[in-house]
Design a protein around this motif. Structure first.
Motif, PDB file in Angstrom:
ATOM      1  N   GLU A 188       0.807  -1.217   0.000  1.00 35.02           N
ATOM      2  CA  GLU A 188       0.000   0.000   0.000  1.00 35.02           C
ATOM      3  C   GLU A 188       0.846   1.275   0.000  1.00 35.02           C
ATOM      4  O   GLU A 188       0.311   2.378  -0.082  1.00 35.02           O
ATOM      5  N   SER A 239      -2.587  -3.929   4.571  1.00 36.85           N
ATOM      6  CA  SER A 239      -3.933  -4.377   4.214  1.00 36.85           C
ATOM      7  C   SER A 239      -3.772  -5.849   3.832  1.00 36.85           C
ATOM      8  O   SER A 239      -2.664  -6.285   3.557  1.00 36.85           O
ATOM      9  N   GLN A 250      -4.353  -7.142   1.158  1.00 34.24           N
ATOM     10  CA  GLN A 250      -4.513  -7.088  -0.291  1.00 34.24           C
ATOM     11  C   GLN A 250      -4.133  -8.379  -1.025  1.00 34.24           C
ATOM     12  O   GLN A 250      -4.942  -8.983  -1.708  1.00 34.24           O
ATOM     13  N   LYS A 310      -6.043 -11.587  -0.034  1.00 35.64           N
ATOM     14  CA  LYS A 310      -7.420 -11.720  -0.536  1.00 35.64           C
ATOM     15  C   LYS A 310      -7.401 -12.061  -2.016  1.00 35.64           C
ATOM     16  O   LYS A 310      -8.262 -12.790  -2.498  1.00 35.64           O
ATOM     17  N   ARG A 362      -0.260   0.917   9.475  1.00 34.75           N
ATOM     18  CA  ARG A 362       0.581   1.766   8.623  1.00 34.75           C
ATOM     19  C   ARG A 362       1.353   2.720   9.529  1.00 34.75           C
ATOM     20  O   ARG A 362       0.753   3.444  10.327  1.00 34.75           O
ATOM     21  N   GLN A 404     -10.578  -2.134   8.559  1.00 31.43           N
ATOM     22  CA  GLN A 404     -11.365  -2.000   7.338  1.00 31.43           C
ATOM     23  C   GLN A 404     -12.169  -3.261   7.063  1.00 31.43           C
ATOM     24  O   GLN A 404     -11.804  -4.356   7.478  1.00 31.43           O
ATOM     25  N   HIS A 447      -3.250   3.761  -7.314  1.00 33.15           N
ATOM     26  CA  HIS A 447      -3.903   3.014  -6.228  1.00 33.15           C
ATOM     27  C   HIS A 447      -2.882   2.015  -5.662  1.00 33.15           C
ATOM     28  O   HIS A 447      -2.174   2.318  -4.731  1.00 33.15           O
ATOM     29  N   HIS A 448      -2.757   0.852  -6.220  1.00 32.26           N
ATOM     30  CA  HIS A 448      -1.612  -0.013  -5.932  1.00 32.26           C
ATOM     31  C   HIS A 448      -1.287  -0.808  -7.188  1.00 32.26           C
ATOM     32  O   HIS A 448      -2.060  -0.797  -8.151  1.00 32.26           O
ATOM     33  N   SER A 494     -11.564   2.465  -0.832  1.00 33.82           N
ATOM     34  CA  SER A 494     -11.035   2.443  -2.188  1.00 33.82           C
ATOM     35  C   SER A 494     -10.887   0.989  -2.593  1.00 33.82           C
ATOM     36  O   SER A 494     -10.841   0.085  -1.755  1.00 33.82           O
ATOM     37  N   GLY A 495     -10.866   0.798  -3.889  1.00 31.50           N
ATOM     38  CA  GLY A 495     -10.772  -0.564  -4.389  1.00 31.50           C
ATOM     39  C   GLY A 495     -10.521  -0.553  -5.875  1.00 31.50           C
ATOM     40  O   GLY A 495     -10.360   0.515  -6.484  1.00 31.50           O
ATOM     41  N   SER A 496     -10.502  -1.750  -6.445  1.00 32.98           N
ATOM     42  CA  SER A 496     -10.239  -1.827  -7.890  1.00 32.98           C
ATOM     43  C   SER A 496     -10.520  -3.237  -8.388  1.00 32.98           C
ATOM     44  O   SER A 496     -10.611  -4.184  -7.599  1.00 32.98           O
ATOM     45  N   ARG A 504      -8.590  -6.165 -10.280  1.00 29.68           N
ATOM     46  CA  ARG A 504      -7.151  -6.462 -10.189  1.00 29.68           C
ATOM     47  C   ARG A 504      -6.648  -7.060 -11.495  1.00 29.68           C
ATOM     48  O   ARG A 504      -7.420  -7.621 -12.294  1.00 29.68           O
ATOM     49  N   GLY A 507     -12.085  -5.924  -5.721  1.00 22.94           N
ATOM     50  CA  GLY A 507     -12.606  -5.751  -4.370  1.00 22.94           C
ATOM     51  C   GLY A 507     -12.570  -4.311  -3.923  1.00 22.94           C
ATOM     52  O   GLY A 507     -12.329  -3.393  -4.722  1.00 22.94           O
ATOM     53  N   ILE A 508     -12.793  -4.155  -2.657  1.00 19.81           N
ATOM     54  CA  ILE A 508     -12.891  -2.814  -2.071  1.00 19.81           C
ATOM     55  C   ILE A 508     -12.685  -2.952  -0.573  1.00 19.81           C
ATOM     56  O   ILE A 508     -12.811  -4.062  -0.034  1.00 19.81           O
ATOM     57  N   ALA A 509     -12.356  -1.873   0.088  1.00 19.12           N
ATOM     58  CA  ALA A 509     -12.130  -1.959   1.529  1.00 19.12           C
ATOM     59  C   ALA A 509     -12.610  -0.683   2.233  1.00 19.12           C
ATOM     60  O   ALA A 509     -11.840   0.256   2.405  1.00 19.12           O
TER      61      ALA A 509
HETATM   62  N1  ASP Z   1      -6.093  -2.734  -0.278  1.00 16.40           N
HETATM   63  C1  ASP Z   1      -6.762  -1.498  -0.576  1.00 16.40           C
HETATM   64  C2  ASP Z   1      -6.630  -0.523   0.593  1.00 16.40           C
HETATM   65  O1  ASP Z   1      -6.392  -0.936   1.711  1.00 16.40           O
HETATM   66  C3  ASP Z   1      -8.216  -1.676  -0.832  1.00 16.40           C
HETATM   67  C4  ASP Z   1      -8.516  -2.511  -2.030  1.00 16.40           C
HETATM   68  O2  ASP Z   1      -7.938  -2.269  -3.089  1.00 16.40           O
HETATM   69  O3  ASP Z   1      -9.383  -3.375  -1.897  1.00 16.40           O
HETATM   70  O4  ASP Z   1      -6.801   0.672   0.416  1.00 16.40           O
END
Ligand code: ASP
Length: 587
Positions: free
Chosen positions: A173, A195, A197, A200, A219, A233, A446-447, A483-485, A487, A528-530
Motif C-alpha cells: 500500500e 492491508s 490485499q 485476498k 501503517r 477496514q 492506487h496499488h 477504495s478498491g479496484s 485487479r 474488491g474494495i475496503a
Molecule cells: N487494499 C486497498 C486498501 O487498503 C483496498 C482494495 O484495493 O481493496 O486501500
C-alpha cells in the motif's frame, strides 16, 4: 436474564412493572444522601433507574462512591406525580431497596463522567471509566451495530469470513511498514499488514469467489485526526465480477447501515463521477457534495485578456479556473486578503476576484477586463448579484489544488454545508499511474495490482500517463470511505505494470514472487474494495476525532496512555532477537 446478579435490566423498567420484585446490578451513576434516605441512580448498559434505600438496611451506602458496582434487590414502585423524571426512560418508576450489596467499591474518580474538558490522555489512561460516558458507549454500540450489519449483509450474499496472516511480508500500500523481528531468523523481519490485499487476491486464485474480513491494518504513518497507526477496514474481494457489481454491493450495504443504525434513507444510487470530472469540477478526488459551488474552466474566456496573469497562464499551457461563491460580495478587504494568503498557503501565486455588488463589479482587475469578458465569467460560473467570483491562473495541478481547498473553505465560511447531510458518491476511472516528481518515475495511483482498463492496455508501454485504471473510491462529505479496484489477473500484464514503475523482473520476483507464482497457475478475474470501519462510524456519529470511535486508541506520536506502549524491553529480549540498539533517532 435471571441469575444471581440480575432479574431485570435497569433501563427497561416501566410503570407496568410496578409491584414487581427485581434484582438489579450496575454502577452507581449518582449518589444523593438525604440522611434518612439515600437515592442512587443505578446504571447498566441498558440505561439507569433511581433506587431509594433506607440506610438502616445497608449503612455502607452512606459512603458508597459513584461508579462503585452494587447489587440491589427491591420492589418497583410508581413515582408520585410531582417526582416523575421525564428526562429518563425509567422516570415514572423507582426501586425501593430491600437488600443492597456493594460488589466493588470505587475510589475517588480521576475525572467526572459529565466533565467535557478532561485531557484526552487522562481519559484514555482510565479508558474503562471513560467508556462509561453515555456518548462513548453510544459510539461503540454503533460500531458493534455496524459490524453486525456488515457481517449479516455479506453472509446473506455468500461471502466467506476468512482470516489472513498478521505476521507477514511487506504489503504494497505504499506506507511505512511496522516490522517484527523474527527470533528464529536473526536479522530477518516480518511486516504487519498494511492491508490483506495480496492474501485476498490469493483467496480468489484459490477459487473461493467471495471473501470478506473485518481486518486490522497497520501503517507506520504520522497520525492525524482521522488516522491511527492501526485501523480497521471491511476487506472485500470477489471473483468473476464486474466493477458495477462491487459498487452496487457497497451502495446497498451503506444504505442498509444508515437505515438500520440511524433510520436514514440514503438516496440510491449514489452518483458515479469520473476522476477527471471530480478533479475539474471540485479540485479533488474526494469531493464534498453536500453543496454545489462547482469550479468552471474559463481559460478560453480570458485567453486574450489584457490581464497578463490570465493571458500568461493560458499561453504557458496552464489554466484559468473560477468558483462563484454565493453571498461573498460582502467580504471585507481583510477577509479577501486572508483568502489571498490561503491560496498562497496552498501553493498558488494568489487569487483574483470580482465582487458582484449592487449592480457594480468591484475588483482590482476589473479595469483589465472587457464587459464581454466579465459577462463570459458570470455566465461560465453562474454567478448572481451578491456573489463573488474567485479565479486562479497557473498550471492545472496548482489551480486544482488551490480551488480544491478554497471550495470547502468558502462553503464553511458561508454556511453552505448542511452538517446533517450525507453525500455519498463513487469516483471511478482513476489514472493507473501518477508521475512521482521526486523519484522521477511512474508510481501506481492506487496499488500495483490494479487492472488497467482493457482498452488502455496497449498504452502501458508507450504512454503510461494516459492509461486509465479500474480503480474507484467511495467518498462521503469530502472523506474517502473506501477504495478498491478490479485487479490484474494475468502474469504478463502484472509484469508490464512492474516494469513501468521500475521494478525489474528480479525485484518483482523477490518481493511479490508468491503472487506471481499464483498468477501463473490460473487466476479468475477479480476485484474488491475496503471501506474503513473507523471512518464509517465517525460519519454516523458526527465526530471528527477518530479516537472517539476506537475503544483503545493511541494519541499523538503513537503513544498509548493506557498501557504506556511503546515501551523499552529487557536486554535479554533484545539479545534473544539478535538485536542491539543504536543511538536513538528522534522522530
Ligand atoms: N487494499 C486497498 C486498501 O487498503 C483496498 C482494495 O484495493 O481493496 O486501500
Amino acid at each position: 436474564m435471571s441469575n444471581a446478579y440480575r432479574s431485570h435490566a435497569c433501563g427497561d423498567l416501566r410503570r407496568t412493572d410496578a409491584g414487581t420484585e427485581v434484582l438489579l446490578s450496575g454502577f452507581v451513576a449518582a449518589h444523593r444522601d438525604h440522611g434518612g434516605l439515600v437515592f442512587l441512580d443505578l446504571r447498566d448498559r441498558s440505561g439507569l433507574v433511581q433506587v431509594v434505600i433506607d440506610p438502616t438496611i445497608a449503612p455502607e451506602v452512606h459512603g458508597t462512591r459513584v461508579e462503585s458496582v452494587v447489587r440491589v434487590a427491591g420492589v418497583v414502585v410508581e413515582r408520585a406525580a410531582g417526582t416523575v423524571n421525564p428526562k429518563i426512560a425509567t422516570g415514572e418508576v423507582e426501586v425501593r431497596a430491600t437488600l443492597v450489596a456493594v460488589l466493588s467499591p470505587a475510589d475517588a474518580l480521576p475525572f467526572q463522567l459529565d466533565d467535557e474538558n478532561v485531557d484526552e490522555a487522562l481519559r484514555i489512561r482510565h479508558r474503562a471509566l471513560d467508556l462509561r460516558r453515555s456518548d462513548m458507549t453510544a459510539r461503540l454500540a454503533t460500531r458493534a451495530h455496524v459490524t453486525r450489519i456488515m457481517r449479516r449483509y455479506l453472509e446473506d450474499r455468500g461471502f466467506w469470513d476468512l482470516e489472513t496472516p498478521v505476521l507477514t511480508k511487506s504489503t504494497p500500500e505504499g506506507a511505512r511498514d511496522f516490522l517484527v523481528p523474527a527470533r528464529l531468523h536473526p536479522g530477518a523481519f516480518y511486516a504487519l499488514p498494511q492491508s490483506p490485499q495480496l492474501f485476498k487476491q490469493l483467496y480468489m486464485m484459490a477459487g473461493f469467489e467471495r471473501y470478506y474480513q473485518i481486518a486490522r491494518c497497520f501503517r507506520d504513518e504520522a497520525q492525524r485526526a482521522d488516522r491511527q497507526l492501526e485501523f480497521t477496514q471491511l476487506d472485500i474481494e470477489m471473483a468473476f465480477v464486474e466493477r458495477d457489481e462491487i459498487l452496487e454491493l457497497v451502495e446497498g450495504l451503506y444504505a442498509r447501515i444508515w437505515q438500520e443504525t440511524k433510520g436514514i434513507e440514503l438516496p440510491v444510487p449514489f452518483p458515479r463521477i469520473s476522476w477527471h470530472d471530480a478533479i475539474a469540477r471540485y479540485g479533488t478526488d474526494k469531493p464534498d457534495l453536500r453543496f454545489a459551488m462547482e469550479i468552471s474552466d474559463v481559460t478560453d474566456a480570458v485567453r486574450s485578456s489584457a490581464f497578463g496573469v490570465f493571458a500568461g497562464a493560458a499561453a504557458a499551457g496552464g489554466v484559468v479556473r473560477a468558483l462563484a461563491c454565493p453571498g461573498a460580495a460582502s467580504l471585507s478587504r481583510k477577509e479577501l486578503d486572508e483568502l489571498m494568503q490561503f491560496a498562497k498557503d496552498w501553493g498558488g501565486k494568489g487569487l483574483a476576484y470580482l465582487l458582484l455588488d449592487a449592480g457594480e463589479v468591484r475588483s482590482p482587475i476589473a479595469k483589465f477586463l472587457t464587459p464581454a469578458e466579465i459577462d463570459g465569467l458570470r455566465e461560465a460560473t453562474g454567478a448572481a448579484e451578491g456573489d463573488a467570483i474567485f479565479l486562479a491562473a497557473d498550471s492545472e495541478a496548482i489551480v486544482t489544488r488551490v480551488l480544491g481547498a478554497l471550495r470547502p473553505h468558502l462553503a464553511q465560511r458561508f454556511s453552505l454545508v448542511d452538517e446533517a447531510a450525507y453525500a455519498f458518491a463513487f469516483v471511478v476511472d482513476f489514472p493507473l499511474f501518477q508521475w512521482d516528481e521526486d523519484g522521477k518515475r511512474w508510481a501506481a495511483e492506487h496499488h500495483m495490482f490494479t487492472a488497467p482498463k482493457r482498452e488502455h492496455e496497449h498504452l502501458l508501454a508507450t504512454d503510461p500517463g494516459a492509461v486509465l485504471s479500474e480503480a474507484y473510491d467511495f467518498v462521503c462529505n469530502g472523506l474517502e470511505v473506501a477504495s478498491g479496484s478490479l485487479r490484474i489477473h494475468r502474469a504478463d500484464v502484472q509484469q508490464t505494470v512492474f516494469d513501468t514503475v521500475g521494478f525489474s523482473a528480479e525485484d518483482a520476483e523477490a518481493r511479490f514472487g508468491f503472487l506471481l507464482r499464483a498468477l501463473r497457475l490460473g487466476a479468475p478475474p477479480h476485484g474488491g474494495i475496503a471501506p474503513g470501519l473507523d471512518r464509517t462510524v465517525m460519519l454516523l456519529e458526527h465526530t471528527e476525532n477518530i479516537r472517539d470511535v476506537i475503544a483503545f486508541p493511541k494519541i499523538a506520536g503513537g503513544f498509548d496512555p493506557l498501557t504506556d506502549a511503546p515501551t523499552g524491553v529487557d536486554a535479554t529480549q533484545l539479545s534473544d532477537l539478535g538485536l542491539a540498539l543504536g543511538p536513538s533517532k528522534k522522530a
